[in-house]
Motif scaffolding. Structure first.
Motif, PDB file in Angstrom:
ATOM      1  N   ASN A   1      -1.489  -5.036  19.385  1.00 54.86           N
ATOM      2  CA  ASN A   1      -1.584  -4.069  18.287  1.00 54.86           C
ATOM      3  C   ASN A   1      -0.668  -4.460  17.130  1.00 54.86           C
ATOM      4  OD1 ASN A   1      -3.481  -2.367  19.453  1.00 54.86           O
ATOM      5  ND2 ASN A   1      -1.941  -1.104  20.467  1.00 54.86           N
ATOM      6  N   TRP A   2       0.558  -4.826  17.450  1.00 57.65           N
ATOM      7  CA  TRP A   2       1.525  -5.226  16.430  1.00 57.65           C
ATOM      8  C   TRP A   2       1.048  -6.476  15.696  1.00 57.65           C
ATOM      9  CZ3 TRP A   2       4.298  -9.820  16.059  1.00 57.65           C
ATOM     10  CH2 TRP A   2       5.311  -9.850  15.090  1.00 57.65           C
ATOM     11  N   LEU A   3       0.551  -7.443  16.452  1.00 60.16           N
ATOM     12  CA  LEU A   3       0.106  -8.710  15.866  1.00 60.16           C
ATOM     13  C   LEU A   3      -1.061  -8.501  14.907  1.00 60.16           C
ATOM     14  CD1 LEU A   3       0.710 -11.776  16.067  1.00 60.16           C
ATOM     15  CD2 LEU A   3      -1.103 -11.894  17.794  1.00 60.16           C
ATOM     16  N   LEU A   4      -2.053  -7.733  15.355  1.00 59.69           N
ATOM     17  CA  LEU A   4      -3.221  -7.474  14.507  1.00 59.69           C
ATOM     18  C   LEU A   4      -2.829  -6.711  13.249  1.00 59.69           C
ATOM     19  CD1 LEU A   4      -5.975  -6.494  17.120  1.00 59.69           C
ATOM     20  CD2 LEU A   4      -5.988  -8.486  15.620  1.00 59.69           C
ATOM     21  N   PHE A   5      -1.979  -5.714  13.402  1.00 57.82           N
ATOM     22  CA  PHE A   5      -1.570  -4.900  12.260  1.00 57.82           C
ATOM     23  C   PHE A   5      -0.848  -5.751  11.220  1.00 57.82           C
ATOM     24  CE2 PHE A   5       1.051  -1.189  10.547  1.00 57.82           C
ATOM     25  CZ  PHE A   5      -0.004  -0.736   9.760  1.00 57.82           C
ATOM     26  N   LYS A   6       0.069  -6.603  11.666  1.00 58.22           N
ATOM     27  CA  LYS A   6       0.807  -7.465  10.749  1.00 58.22           C
ATOM     28  C   LYS A   6      -0.131  -8.437  10.042  1.00 58.22           C
ATOM     29  CE  LYS A   6       4.987  -5.933  11.296  1.00 58.22           C
ATOM     30  NZ  LYS A   6       5.701  -5.280  10.163  1.00 58.22           N
ATOM     31  N   TYR A   7      -1.058  -9.016  10.801  1.00 52.33           N
ATOM     32  CA  TYR A   7      -2.004  -9.980  10.217  1.00 52.33           C
ATOM     33  C   TYR A   7      -2.898  -9.307   9.176  1.00 52.33           C
ATOM     34  CZ  TYR A   7      -6.033 -13.055   9.799  1.00 52.33           C
ATOM     35  OH  TYR A   7      -7.043 -13.837   9.302  1.00 52.33           O
ATOM     36  N   PHE A   8      -3.398  -8.113   9.498  1.00 54.27           N
ATOM     37  CA  PHE A   8      -4.281  -7.425   8.558  1.00 54.27           C
ATOM     38  C   PHE A   8      -3.534  -6.916   7.323  1.00 54.27           C
ATOM     39  CE2 PHE A   8      -7.270  -6.478  12.298  1.00 54.27           C
ATOM     40  CZ  PHE A   8      -8.019  -7.616  12.006  1.00 54.27           C
ATOM     41  N   LEU A   9      -2.256  -6.616   7.480  1.00 51.53           N
ATOM     42  CA  LEU A   9      -1.464  -6.225   6.306  1.00 51.53           C
ATOM     43  C   LEU A   9      -1.359  -7.389   5.320  1.00 51.53           C
ATOM     44  CD1 LEU A   9       1.471  -4.112   7.807  1.00 51.53           C
ATOM     45  CD2 LEU A   9      -0.309  -3.310   6.232  1.00 51.53           C
TER      46      LEU A   9
END
Length: 320
Positions: free
Chosen positions: A294-302
């Motif tokens: 979840n953290w990885l995807l959120f950071k990437y999409f930001l």
């Protein structure tokens, strides 16, 4: 006491052996279904295939791939000129061996009655044996839910949910009359909780794709008894305009590569990842803790969101 100790020593070995055998069986089955299992003859379902979203990306690649197998095509999209161009390209490549028709439908605007009536009229008298629900609408770039305009969010829901629902409803009676057919709904890794626990900044899109997974699972059980094979195919990243990816790689196939893999799976498992390197990706994703993913995807999409906003800003300046 000695016998009990021996049993306690042997039990873990037996459990380990069973686990190893289970893993080996799963691996052998994966090799069989991925590389060795023969694809079904799609013409056995019927001589016509209907494809939505057939003028771009995966849908267009599937149209050409099905034409190469000798199937006649009914193409559906919202753009008449693109439909005409795609139809002409297919006729030019395959000549008189393939018939091509098209129907203009805008799933984000047409209501359910309009969708059903247009399709029923367009396929009247045709032996439609295969339906591929591929049309979808996504975000131009990652956005927080409150940033997505209500009108656009409504279009995403209508295109992705209403489209697959009402097209399926229009085509099913044809398949029921002859008691055979196949329906393929193109889902997304974004909408499958078995692949990613969440898909932040694409909330509405991901939710519509989750609907497709459950829709496919449920109706596949309803209509299996009538000889209709219903399946949800889940691509991960594919080099398409919608995904904003241009370059292909081992894990990111072209639409043509995905289409070739797609046809091998039609008529088999209810839920599948046709492109085999995506299966390897899935193994890695499942091994990661949900919180970390979840953290990885959120950071990437930001990061992707910032790039999208900058691109949109530059475009607006140029237009002025």
């Amino acid at each position: 006491m000695g016998r009990l100790q021996a049993i306690l020593v042997i039990l873990p070995c037996i459990a380990g052996f069973i686990s190893l055998c289970r893993t080996l069986v799963m691996l052998l089955r994966w090799v069989w279904v991925t590389f060795l299992r023969p694809p079904k003859n799609l013409q056995d379902y019927g001589s016509w295939a209907l494809i939505t979203g057939a003028t771009n990306g995966i849908g267009k690649a599937l149209a050409f791939e099905l034409a190469s197998k000798g199937l006649n095509l009914v193409l559906i999209s919202r753009n008449p000129s693109k439909l005409q161009h795609t139809s002409n390209d297919i006729r030019e490549r395959y000549g008189s061996t393939v018939q091509v028709k098209y129907i203009v439908i805008d799933f984000s605007k047409d209501n359910s009655d309009e969708i059903v009536s247009k399709i029923e009229e367009g396929i009247h008298g045709l032996d439609v044996g295969l339906l591929i629900n591929n049309a979808a609408l996504g975000y131009p770039y990652p956005k927080y839910f409150h940033e997505v305009e209500s009108e656009y969010a409504d279009s995403v829901v209508r295109a992705n949910v209403d489209g697959v629902t009402w097209v399926t409803k229009a085509v099913l009676p044809v398949m029921l009359r002859k008691k055979k057919g196949a329906i393929v709904n193109i889902g997304s890794g974004a909408g499958s909780s078995s692949i990613v626990p969440s898909y932040p900044l694409f909330t509405v899109y991901a939710a519509t794709k989750a609907y497709i997974v459950m829709f496919s699972r449920s109706i596949s059980l309803e209509y299996k008894q009538y000889g209709i094979d219903i399946q949800c195919q889940i691509p991960l990243l594919v080099a398409t305009k919608m995904a904003s990816i241009r370059r292909t790689s081992f894990f990111i196939p072209s639409p043509e590569m995905f289409a070739k893999a797609s046809l091998r799976w039609i008529g088999y498992e209810h839920i599948c990842l046709p492109y085999w390197p995506h299966s390897l990706e899935l193994c890695v994703l499942r091994a990661l803790p949900d919180a970390f993913l979840n953290w990885l995807l959120f950071k990437y999409f930001l990061i992707t969101r910032e790039k999208g906003m900058l691109k949109e800003l530059m475009k607006n300046k140029n237009e002025k």
